[in-house]
Design an enzyme around this catalytic site. Structure first.
Site, PDB file in Angstrom:
ATOM      1  N   GLY A 174      64.154  69.726  46.378  1.00 36.78           N
ATOM      2  CA  GLY A 174      62.918  70.070  45.762  1.00 36.78           C
ATOM      3  C   GLY A 174      62.139  69.651  46.252  1.00 36.78           C
TER       4      GLY A 174
ATOM      5  N   THR B  29      59.356  66.953  46.402  1.00 39.53           N
ATOM      6  CA  THR B  29      57.794  65.350  46.086  1.00 39.53           C
ATOM      7  C   THR B  29      57.603  65.728  44.198  1.00 39.53           C
ATOM      8  OG1 THR B  29      57.082  64.299  46.129  1.00 39.53           O
ATOM      9  CG2 THR B  29      56.588  65.946  46.778  1.00 39.53           C
TER      10      THR B  29
ATOM     11  N   GLY C 168      61.519  65.542  40.168  1.00 40.94           N
ATOM     12  CA  GLY C 168      62.741  65.383  38.837  1.00 40.94           C
ATOM     13  C   GLY C 168      64.194  65.049  39.706  1.00 40.94           C
ATOM     14  N   LYS C 169      64.128  65.163  40.645  1.00 36.30           N
ATOM     15  CA  LYS C 169      65.459  65.211  41.461  1.00 36.30           C
ATOM     16  C   LYS C 169      65.955  63.444  41.373  1.00 36.30           C
ATOM     17  CE  LYS C 169      63.564  65.733  45.547  1.00 36.30           C
ATOM     18  NZ  LYS C 169      61.866  65.409  45.229  1.00 36.30           N
TER      19      LYS C 169
ATOM     20  N   ASP D 289      66.502  59.674  51.110  1.00 34.92           N
ATOM     21  CA  ASP D 289      65.151  58.490  50.983  1.00 34.92           C
ATOM     22  C   ASP D 289      66.012  57.448  51.674  1.00 34.92           C
ATOM     23  OD1 ASP D 289      63.501  60.364  50.232  1.00 34.92           O
ATOM     24  OD2 ASP D 289      63.044  58.818  47.910  1.00 34.92           O
TER      25      ASP D 289
ATOM     26  N   PHE E 213      67.715  57.080  54.216  1.00 33.03           N
ATOM     27  CA  PHE E 213      68.059  57.374  55.755  1.00 33.03           C
ATOM     28  C   PHE E 213      65.873  57.492  56.597  1.00 33.03           C
ATOM     29  CE2 PHE E 213      71.528  58.468  53.877  1.00 33.03           C
ATOM     30  CZ  PHE E 213      72.366  57.970  54.255  1.00 33.03           C
TER      31      PHE E 213
ATOM     32  N   ASP F   2      56.801  63.207  56.182  1.00 36.43           N
ATOM     33  CA  ASP F   2      57.552  64.269  55.110  1.00 36.43           C
ATOM     34  C   ASP F   2      58.170  65.773  56.419  1.00 36.43           C
ATOM     35  OD1 ASP F   2      56.525  65.183  51.537  1.00 36.43           O
ATOM     36  OD2 ASP F   2      55.182  63.178  52.883  1.00 36.43           O
TER      37      ASP F   2
ATOM     38  N   LYS G  59      60.526  72.212  33.125  1.00 37.75           N
ATOM     39  CA  LYS G  59      62.012  71.898  31.855  1.00 37.75           C
ATOM     40  C   LYS G  59      62.147  69.829  31.677  1.00 37.75           C
ATOM     41  CE  LYS G  59      65.692  73.824  31.138  1.00 37.75           C
ATOM     42  NZ  LYS G  59      66.429  74.899  31.498  1.00 37.75           N
ATOM     43  N   SER G  60      62.734  69.932  30.569  1.00 36.58           N
ATOM     44  CA  SER G  60      62.591  68.750  30.089  1.00 36.58           C
ATOM     45  C   SER G  60      63.620  68.426  30.774  1.00 36.58           C
ATOM     46  CB  SER G  60      62.742  68.027  28.299  1.00 36.58           C
ATOM     47  OG  SER G  60      64.268  69.042  28.106  1.00 36.58           O
TER      48      SER G  60
END
Length: 195
Positions: A9, A11, A14-15, A35, A37, A55, A174-175
């Protein structure tokens, strides 16, 4: 049983927070961060927009990332040991690999390997606010977000959707706890239904 879960998803969506929470909760779980790589800075092209092209898919060594995933598929026990992951004896036949990154679904050789694909989204203003609040090893030059980061996100998301890559969209507003419980429950149900 082996599951490969994509946490992709936008930047600052929350990944990594979600991935780290899942890593602690799932049995025999390993993680690969896209990241890790990135090609060296001197190999990153400067685009027509005047910005280093961080990006874009070409900024990543996706062949090496694919090889790393294939090493896990071939022998998750060996991969886990090599990465300092303690295997749980009661769940020794269950292995989960989390792939976390912003362009996970743009590299065709990886797309079909996923058991499930998640895609975090946040609105433009929130994404920009979060991006400004972060400190990067290579600081963002003025105008990078509007001139490169957001347009590339839109481009790759559009391509993913046009290519018919099926994802579960997650609302990054969302939280973190709510997202974690939603995805954990989904993965646990998948484990129960395929065992």
């Amino acid at each position: 049983m082996k599951l490969i879960i994509g946490i992709g998803g936008v930047t600052n969506g929350g990944k990594t927070t979600l991935t780290n929470s899942l890593l602690k909760a799932l049995p025999n779980c390993c993680v690969i961060h896209q990241d890790d790589f990135f090609k060296p800075q001197d190999q990153i092209a400067v685009g027509e927009d005047g910005f280093k092209q961080w990006d874009v898919l070409e900024s990543l060594d996706m062949e090496t990332m694919l090889s790393t995933v294939q090493a896990w598929v071939k022998d998750p026990h060996k991969f886990a040991r090599a990465h300092g992951v303690s295997l749980q004896s009661g769940a020794s036949d269950t292995h989960v690999l989390l792939l976390e990154g912003f362009l996970l679904y743009s590299y065709r050789p990886l797309v079909d390997l996923y058991s499930q694909r998640y895609f975090l989204t946040v609105p433009y203003e929130e994404c920009k606010r979060r991006r400004r609040s972060r400190t990067y090893m290579v600081p963002d030059p003025p105008g990078l977000f509007d001139g490169h980061v957001w347009p590339m996100y839109q481009k790759y998301r559009r391509e993913m959707e046009q290519d018919g890559v099926e994802v579960v969209y997650l609302d990054g507003m969302k939280s973190p706890e709510g997202l974690f419980h939603q995805v954990l429950e989904d993965i646990q149900n998948r484990l129960l239904n395929t065992s």
